[in-house]
Write a protein that holds these residues in place. Structure first.
Motif, PDB file in Angstrom:
ATOM      1  N   SER A   1       0.829  -1.208   0.000  1.00 37.31           N
ATOM      2  CA  SER A   1       0.000   0.000   0.000  1.00 37.31           C
ATOM      3  C   SER A   1       0.861   1.255   0.000  1.00 37.31           C
ATOM      4  O   SER A   1       0.586   2.223  -0.714  1.00 37.31           O
ATOM      5  N   LYS A   2       1.920   1.238   0.798  1.00 42.76           N
ATOM      6  CA  LYS A   2       2.811   2.395   0.857  1.00 42.76           C
ATOM      7  C   LYS A   2       3.539   2.588  -0.475  1.00 42.76           C
ATOM      8  O   LYS A   2       3.662   3.703  -0.968  1.00 42.76           O
TER       9      LYS A   2
ATOM     10  N   TRP B   1       4.180   5.601  -5.508  1.00 43.97           N
ATOM     11  CA  TRP B   1       4.185   5.647  -6.980  1.00 43.97           C
ATOM     12  C   TRP B   1       3.069   6.544  -7.504  1.00 43.97           C
ATOM     13  O   TRP B   1       3.290   7.381  -8.381  1.00 43.97           O
ATOM     14  N   ALA B   2       1.875   6.376  -6.947  1.00 41.56           N
ATOM     15  CA  ALA B   2       0.715   7.109  -7.449  1.00 41.56           C
ATOM     16  C   ALA B   2       0.847   8.605  -7.236  1.00 41.56           C
ATOM     17  O   ALA B   2       0.391   9.408  -8.060  1.00 41.56           O
ATOM     18  N   ILE B   3       1.499   8.998  -6.138  1.00 39.71           N
ATOM     19  CA  ILE B   3       1.610  10.426  -5.850  1.00 39.71           C
ATOM     20  C   ILE B   3       2.518  11.120  -6.869  1.00 39.71           C
ATOM     21  O   ILE B   3       2.439  12.335  -7.068  1.00 39.71           O
ATOM     22  N   LYS B   4       3.373  10.331  -7.545  1.00 35.90           N
ATOM     23  CA  LYS B   4       4.200  10.892  -8.613  1.00 35.90           C
ATOM     24  C   LYS B   4       3.392  11.035  -9.904  1.00 35.90           C
ATOM     25  O   LYS B   4       3.686  11.894 -10.734  1.00 35.90           O
TER      26      LYS B   4
ATOM     27  N   ALA C   1      -7.916   3.078  -4.156  1.00 32.35           N
ATOM     28  CA  ALA C   1      -7.765   4.531  -4.110  1.00 32.35           C
ATOM     29  C   ALA C   1      -7.277   5.053  -2.768  1.00 32.35           C
ATOM     30  O   ALA C   1      -6.683   6.140  -2.707  1.00 32.35           O
ATOM     31  N   ARG C   2      -7.505   4.316  -1.696  1.00 38.13           N
ATOM     32  CA  ARG C   2      -7.215   4.859  -0.364  1.00 38.13           C
ATOM     33  C   ARG C   2      -5.750   5.276  -0.177  1.00 38.13           C
ATOM     34  O   ARG C   2      -5.488   6.334   0.424  1.00 38.13           O
ATOM     35  N   PRO C   3      -4.761   4.491  -0.645  1.00 36.33           N
ATOM     36  CA  PRO C   3      -3.368   4.956  -0.482  1.00 36.33           C
ATOM     37  C   PRO C   3      -3.112   6.309  -1.132  1.00 36.33           C
ATOM     38  O   PRO C   3      -2.328   7.110  -0.619  1.00 36.33           O
ATOM     39  N   VAL C   4      -3.812   6.575  -2.244  1.00 35.10           N
ATOM     40  CA  VAL C   4      -3.624   7.852  -2.946  1.00 35.10           C
ATOM     41  C   VAL C   4      -4.338   8.977  -2.219  1.00 35.10           C
ATOM     42  O   VAL C   4      -3.768  10.045  -1.967  1.00 35.10           O
ATOM     43  N   THR C   5      -5.593   8.760  -1.859  1.00 30.52           N
ATOM     44  CA  THR C   5      -6.350   9.821  -1.186  1.00 30.52           C
ATOM     45  C   THR C   5      -5.766  10.138   0.186  1.00 30.52           C
ATOM     46  O   THR C   5      -5.772  11.288   0.622  1.00 30.52           O
ATOM     47  N   ASP C   6      -5.226   9.117   0.850  1.00 31.81           N
ATOM     48  CA  ASP C   6      -4.583   9.372   2.149  1.00 31.81           C
ATOM     49  C   ASP C   6      -3.363  10.270   1.978  1.00 31.81           C
ATOM     50  O   ASP C   6      -3.106  11.165   2.799  1.00 31.81           O
ATOM     51  N   ARG C   7      -2.585  10.025   0.934  1.00 32.47           N
ATOM     52  CA  ARG C   7      -1.372  10.812   0.718  1.00 32.47           C
ATOM     53  C   ARG C   7      -1.695  12.291   0.459  1.00 32.47           C
ATOM     54  O   ARG C   7      -0.937  13.176   0.844  1.00 32.47           O
ATOM     55  N   TYR C   8      -2.819  12.541  -0.213  1.00 29.28           N
ATOM     56  CA  TYR C   8      -3.187  13.918  -0.521  1.00 29.28           C
ATOM     57  C   TYR C   8      -4.106  14.525   0.535  1.00 29.28           C
ATOM     58  O   TYR C   8      -4.719  15.567   0.304  1.00 29.28           O
ATOM     59  N   LYS C   9      -4.203  13.832   1.694  1.00 25.54           N
ATOM     60  CA  LYS C   9      -5.009  14.325   2.819  1.00 25.54           C
ATOM     61  C   LYS C   9      -6.447  14.612   2.404  1.00 25.54           C
ATOM     62  O   LYS C   9      -7.032  15.643   2.750  1.00 25.54           O
ATOM     63  N   ILE C  10      -7.003  13.680   1.629  1.00 24.86           N
ATOM     64  CA  ILE C  10      -8.423  13.724   1.289  1.00 24.86           C
ATOM     65  C   ILE C  10      -9.167  12.935   2.351  1.00 24.86           C
ATOM     66  O   ILE C  10      -8.820  11.792   2.632  1.00 24.86           O
TER      67      ILE C  10
ATOM     68  N   ARG D   1       6.822  -3.613  -2.622  1.00 22.49           N
ATOM     69  CA  ARG D   1       6.748  -3.191  -4.015  1.00 22.49           C
ATOM     70  C   ARG D   1       5.274  -2.995  -4.424  1.00 22.49           C
ATOM     71  O   ARG D   1       4.375  -3.504  -3.767  1.00 22.49           O
ATOM     72  N   ILE D   2       5.096  -2.288  -5.526  1.00 25.83           N
ATOM     73  CA  ILE D   2       3.735  -2.010  -5.988  1.00 25.83           C
ATOM     74  C   ILE D   2       2.965  -3.294  -6.228  1.00 25.83           C
ATOM     75  O   ILE D   2       1.758  -3.377  -5.959  1.00 25.83           O
TER      76      ILE D   2
END
Length: 514
Positions: free
Chosen positions: A92-93, A98-101, A135-144, A261-262
């Motif tokens: 997940s991390k 990766w997704a945040i890039k 989607a949660r790993p991505v939304t968590d990173r962007y503080k959604i 890894r992803i």
């Protein structure tokens, strides 16, 4: 009290308590107890026996094990375990890194689950839980906030499934339409053709999906949602930590493997998707007699069994990937137990939701509302609007779109056929739209419960934050159905509905930024 206006009391009481106390288990429990006492004229022993029976029937009925519910519980537990292994392995991390890039902004972080919600149209349960995991790993990173993610999931899952012919919902609806056409001797079109023609008539489904993208692109946060989003951006708290256990959230139960890894996330999720779809096709073929078509397969598929089999395959793959990692890691049994614990709150809510749903059904709440429609005499042009409103209230009170379909579609078809055969398809579409809207507003909706679970959000926070957005879509749909009833112009009605969504959204945006 059955089949009368008093049958609304448990549902209304439960809704009021949910809004006032924000405690879903307490509110559902009170609704169950009050409904049981009403069913048995406040006889203590009879009421207690009723509560026991509706609880038992969640697991075992007079015909044997309630396999559908048990498979769904099993799938939830398996999904929790899969998520735990994806987290513990560092998948997940790694996916989030990766997704945040690739996803550069908060807007992109919100559009990602919205697009996934539209793409995964095969089943609402599957959509609600799968989209959240990806989607949660991505939304968590962007503080959604988790409430925002739950809204995006819920407002795309049922709306896209209800207008897709190749889905568990579409197959069920097409089968029901076929029965209605035969009963009312309508030969102008076949069931599939009727369903396709009804797609643009489902104003709320399009309004809800359209609004999700509008909210993401224009940052339309207002009402309770604004509070959740502001807290997430300012402090990084994605949900209210004071409200206890959050379904699907692992907190810091164990350390993540730093060398994940992803593929530790992608492979289990891919296995879940492929395994579930293959199981749906397999169970559909097994339950279909004679020549099997795509529609027949999805009409006869066993969704909950398929979810269970897909979840089991995902757990096995995630476990293998975790075990072959060379770096030090947590005990596998601990990971499994932590995964199970994350899903227990969702299961508790589902059990009580099904219990109160059973009692509301016994009280005849749906039959009472349907009877009101049958007894109403008004301008035929208002029929689609009336059916939209009644179906909304019925789904809100009972927490089930499918139950509302089963009661209201035949009634709507019969009334429209007698009144004006040209209103049959608009009437049926209005029932579908109202059912989804009411489902979005109901705290006992299983789709909403699973959307909260997939997003890792507090369930009542999800319901309360979604309500204002659902009302925007419904308000716009009201005007759409008025225009449709009086003009018969399908595209004009849909266009007006979507324009109103934009106008209402822009007005709210302006008012909330001043």
């Amino acid at each position: 009290m059955e089949g009368t206006i008093f049958s609304l009391i448990p549902a209304l009481l439960m809704l009021i308590l949910v809004i006032v106390t924000r405690r879903v288990l307490l509110s559902l429990g009170v609704g169950v107890v009050v409904g049981a006492f009403m069913l048995h004229n406040f006889n203590l022993l009879g009421s207690l026996n009723e509560i026991w029976l509706v609880f038992r029937n969640v697991f075992v009925t007079d015909e044997g094990a309630n396999t559908g519910n048990l498979y769904l519980f099993g799938f939830l537990l398996l999904l929790g375990i899969t998520t735990a292994f994806m987290t513990a392995s560092g998948g997940s991390k790694a996916f989030g890194d990766w997704a945040i890039k690739k996803v550069k902004t908060r807007k992109g972080g919100q559009i990602l689950p919205a697009i996934l919600g539209v793409i995964i149209f095969i089943d609402d349960y599957f959509n609600s839980l799968a989209v959240g995991q990806v989607a949660r790993p991505v939304t968590d990173r962007y503080k959604i906030s988790r409430a925002k993610l739950a809204y995006i999931i819920d407002s795309t899952s049922a709306p896209i499934t209800v207008i897709s012919p190749v889905s568990s919902w579409g197959a069920y609806i097409i089968g029901t339409i076929g029965f209605i056409l035969v009963e009312n001797e309508i030969t102008d079109y076949q069931p599939l053709e009727a369903f396709v023609k009804m797609i643009p008539l489902n104003m709320y489904a399009f309004a809800a999906i359209f609004l999700v993208f509008f909210v993401a692109l224009f940052n339309l946060d207002f009402g309770p949602m604004k509070k959740h989003e502001q807290r997430a951006k300012d402090s990084g708290e994605l949900y209210d930590v004071e409200k206890g256990n959050i379904p699907g959230d692992l907190k810091e139960s164990f350390k993540e493997n730093k060398n994940g890894r992803i593929y530790h996330l992608i492979v289990p999720i891919g296995t879940l998707i492929i395994g579930t779809i293959l199981a749906m096709i397999g169970t559909g073929l097994a339950n279909t007699e004679g020549q099997a078509t795509v529609l027949l397969i999805f009409e006869n598929t066993d969704v909950n069994l398929s979810l269970f089999l897909g979840g089991l395959s995902a757990v096995l793959i995630a476990l293998v990937l975790y075990l072959v990692q060379l770096q030090p890691k947590a005990n596998s049994a601990k990971v499994i137990w932590e995964g199970i614990k994350t899903m227990l709150p969702a299961i508790y809510i589902l059990i009580l939701a099904w219990m109160i749903g059973s009692i509301i059904d016994s009280l005849g709440t749906g039959r009472y509302l349907a009877h009101l429609v049958e007894q109403t005499s008004l301008n035929p042009a208002l029929l689609p609007l009336l059916l939209f409103v009644v179906a909304s209230f019925m789904a809100l009170a009972t927490g089930t779109s499918w139950g509302t379909f089963g009661i209201m579609l035949p009634i709507a078809g019969e009334i429209a056929a007698v009144t004006d055969v040209n209103l049959v398809l608009p009437a049926l579409a209005a029932v579908l739209a109202g059912s989804v809207f009411g489902d979005h507003c109901s705290p006992i909706s299983d789709t909403s419960i699973l959307s909260s679970t997939g997003a890792g959000a507090n369930h009542i926070d999800h319901v309360i934050t979604q309500l204002p957005y659902a009302f925007i879509g419904a308000g716009a749909s009201v005007f759409g159905y008025l225009i449709l009833g009086f003009t018969g112009q399908v595209l004009l009605s849909l266009l007006v509905t979507l324009i109103l969504v934009v106008l209402i959204g822009l007005i709210i945006k302006k008012l909330t930024t001043n």
